[in-house]
Design an enzyme around this catalytic site. Structure first.
Site, short mmCIF file in Angstrom:
data_model
loop_
_atom_site.label_atom_id
_atom_site.label_comp_id
_atom_site.label_asym_id
_atom_site.label_seq_id
_atom_site.Cartn_x
_atom_site.Cartn_y
_atom_site.Cartn_z
N ARG C 92 0.70 -1.28 -0.10
CA ARG C 92 0.03 -0.06 -0.01
C ARG C 92 0.78 1.43 -0.10
O ARG C 92 0.56 2.19 -0.89
CB ARG C 92 -1.05 0.05 1.25
N ARG C 142 11.47 3.48 3.46
CA ARG C 142 10.76 2.63 4.35
C ARG C 142 11.84 1.55 4.79
O ARG C 142 12.76 0.94 3.87
CB ARG C 142 9.55 1.80 3.70
#
Lengths: 360, 360, 360
Positions: C92, C142
């Protein structure tokens, strides 16, 4: 509120019912306003559609020859975003779809394999696909599971945000866009001699597990007076379901294990790989079946107009020295895959009219 | 029909013959209309080409400073599609090529590693590359096998659809675009003091296996009155082939193990990594050779105009506290890689004229 | 020259000092000209910023409904290049950021996992990030390591070439853009009933390790008269630091293990996954805690305007049959993530003015 519960419940029970319906009944479910919306099975394609798409592919190819033409193409769908979800290894299907998107201006997101996605967190495949639909306008998937594309399209069609799904291969059976590019290649190779109608085509190799030859056989019902010759070792003979289909549609076919004997009579030879990549030892020479390979000596036995196709990748089925023979169509066939997929995407987003009018 | 067979046969025998020719004879094979078409070896670059490309890179960099200029760049090659085929790990070469493509408007397909491609199905590397050529207009490859880029370019040049191949590193020997960015960086760092001609350059570290220092040494023949100093531990001394090359072209050089002794006299220090990433234990401190590291205390020993280069990634060869010294050129060098690769791609597609005329 | 050494030395000592400062002191370091430059912590967001971004997201979403509007959006940042550096699996966050970039015209480079990058050669994370900064204008990362995004932004801000860093999740604690999309979704779901101010929100599941509920709790201080209800099994209770924060800012909250008892009174239910993916057996049913799942029978117990959120991916916390209930906001929430991230990127590059003026 339980009406939602029941309703959804029914729909999920509904899947099993739907899944087991005959394909002819299912195809309408993947249409919108009389046009194909999701591309799931080769059985969705009729002759007018196939002819339209082949013409469209030729037009796109023609436009792509000039910088102006390419600019026109690139400005057809710059406002659309595609997702390539390829859980199985693939070079040709992946790259041809991706570049087809680039040709039409779509941006592309890709997930190859599942190691980088959230599936590791235990998400269901349906939720994963629905997630893609949240971000993009088109989903192109390849998956080892039979019916994967079908189920995801079926699920998405019931959500607030359905997006078209193109099946880039799911399981052992369906690979509809491969069938499209094979048809387009045959029509093109035969364009000076009346196209595919009336031709005799040999399919050679692993006909039992080769989904390309199976899909192509189905599509023959759309062409007039086509004859098929199945050339396979006993263990890889074409399955009965296809033969029954051919009989039902009065498509003449014969079977043989003697490849050389039928070489002089066919207009096209569709070679396939012995699908032993899932065998313990993929390179196991025990499984090569040399009697079903095309060798340089055969080039003098086949007709001067005979087109040689192969879905690729090739191993030893075709001698590399044949590549330079003008009848070797497999490299052109590969490139046809990009053009026909561009045509398909243009059709799905209904910009095919914008392309055809360039030629009026 | 056997003429095709023989012909191709000859060509494949031809590869071995070709491969063993001296590079000087081979370079012409990778040219079209007197221009470089495939970029395979550093030996393809002569002074006019190097000067042209450095100027081009400066112009692209200048244009990229404004939104209008960037828009001009982006509209040079939006009709071209590139393929990045990187079988070896790479950050810098990959990202700089990819962003160079983006700067010029090319769309990019990528395959990193072979796990997602059809090679698992036993396809030959030649067929894989030829497949890429079916979908894109430019192939940029990095491969562990020596001669990989050379062979693929050689094969493609004999097909219906040759596309230019750029060697992003193949095997232990050739990495020509690294050499280009090193030259561009040196010219740039010395731009206020007459460029690279007449400078004394130290190359430090693993000179035996470091392909960047090898390629750079070759290119020195294009510059006037350059002197080289090879600073390496005994086990990593520069190989004889390069020394013979330098002698043949009357390029003075000396060798030493005493790094500090030559610091005051050089105009540039080209640091390299001890290539022990293939060693059993890559982090093995036994192999760090501290005598060949650049430390903060050295900054007072080198000249005020001395340029410090490093191909990166760095481990411990350069103290991070040196990064802020204006003479630390390695981060600028990294960025030069993107600009010079953009210049190379513009040259390959012959839009370099469109760039230079912006400045007339 | 040693001043450089000392200076950098100090800065690296400086990191430890900086890292341990209270967040309120650190936020100013990630601003430029009074605007947020790097997005590292949810604590950087105040009410005016949150309102501006939510409005911006609505405008982008509105423009994206037409081809003309999408063309306007795509021409805002075609001259910018982004880098997605995702070392942890993510679907996502990755796809929504990537497509947000595509919507605004940015080109994107991606590295997912470290196997294809130079880290295998022993490069430091700081050098790797600095390398990205050499090629692109925006870094979105990330990383499993707490403080990774913070440190890289801190390092880049001291180089010749700082580029903004967006934290796409670093370690167990911070995931600021998830908090943004949660706020945007709540404001949107409540837009006809006065927005988020004055609402009572239940957070359910693993509140101990769930970083989304932690960040969201922090942001509640920006909204008037919000009440929180923490619904978790004993072992996953919200940590004391958050409760102290709420008390300090006079935000009323209560805790319970009886989910059904609070269903009738809340305006929103924020469901979370039991984060057992790092457990020995991720599918271990021993850890499902059925008392903290939302079931179809509950749909008659909650208010008709109650919004159901979930950061997704979901496992069994929410019955799939609930998806069709208009109160199921989690699929809309997912899509909100793309729009709010597009708004954030537009803000970072200061083209938000260009968007808002479309509506004046």
């Amino acid at each position: 509120m339980d009406k939602y519960a029941e309703q959804t419940q029914q729909e999920f029970e509904g899947w099993e019912d739907f899944f087991h319906k005959p394909v002819d009944e299912k195809v309408k479910y993947f249409k919108r306003d009389g046009r194909i919306f999701d591309v799931i099975y080769a059985q969705q394609f009729d002759r007018p559609f196939l002819d339209h798409l082949c013409n469209l592919a030729e037009m796109i190819r023609h436009l792509a020859r000039t910088k102006v033409g390419q600019s026109k193409l690139r400005h057809l769908l710059p406002h659309k975003r595609a997702m390539l979800y390829f859980v199985q290894p693939s070079t040709r299907t992946f790259l041809s779809f991706q570049n087809a998107c680039h040709i039409l201006g779509l941006t592309v997101s890709e997930i190859r394999g599942t190691s980088t996605s959230s599936e590791v967190k235990g998400e269901s495949p349906e939720d994963t696909i629905r997630t893609f639909a949240s971000y993009v306008n088109l989903i192109i998937s390849r998956h080892p599971e039979a019916g994967f594309a079908e189920k995801t399209a079926w699920v998405l069609n019931q959500t607030e945000r359905p997006v078209p799904v193109l099946n880039g291969g799911s399981g052992p059976d369906q690979h509809p866009t491969q069938a499209l590019l094979d048809i387009y290649t045959l029509e093109r190779e035969f364009r000076t001699i009346g196209g595919l109608d009336g031709k005799k085509i040999a399919m050679v190799g692993d006909l039992k597990r080769g989904r390309t030859v199976r899909s192509l056989s189905y599509l023959m019902k759309n062409y007039k007076n086509v004859e098929l010759v199945y050339v396979a070792p006993q263990v890889f003979k074409m399955k009965d379901d296809i033969k029954e289909f051919l009989n039902k549609h009065n498509i003449p076919f014969k079977e043989t294990e003697d490849f050389e004997s039928i070489m002089p009579e066919v207009d096209a030879i569709y070679m396939t790989r012995i699908q032993n990549e899932y065998a313990a030892d993929p390179t196991s020479e025990a499984e090569t079946f040399p009697g079903f390979h095309l060798k340089t000596k055969h080039m003098s036995m086949i007709q001067t107009h005979c087109a040689i196709l192969h879905p690729l990748p090739r191993r030893y089925e075709i001698d590399v020295r044949i590549d330079k023979d003008p009848r070797a169509a497999y490299w052109r066939q590969e490139r046809c895959g990009m053009w026909i997929r561009a045509a398909l995407i243009a059709y799905i987003f209904r910009v095919d009219g914008g392309i055809t009018e360039e030629f009026n």
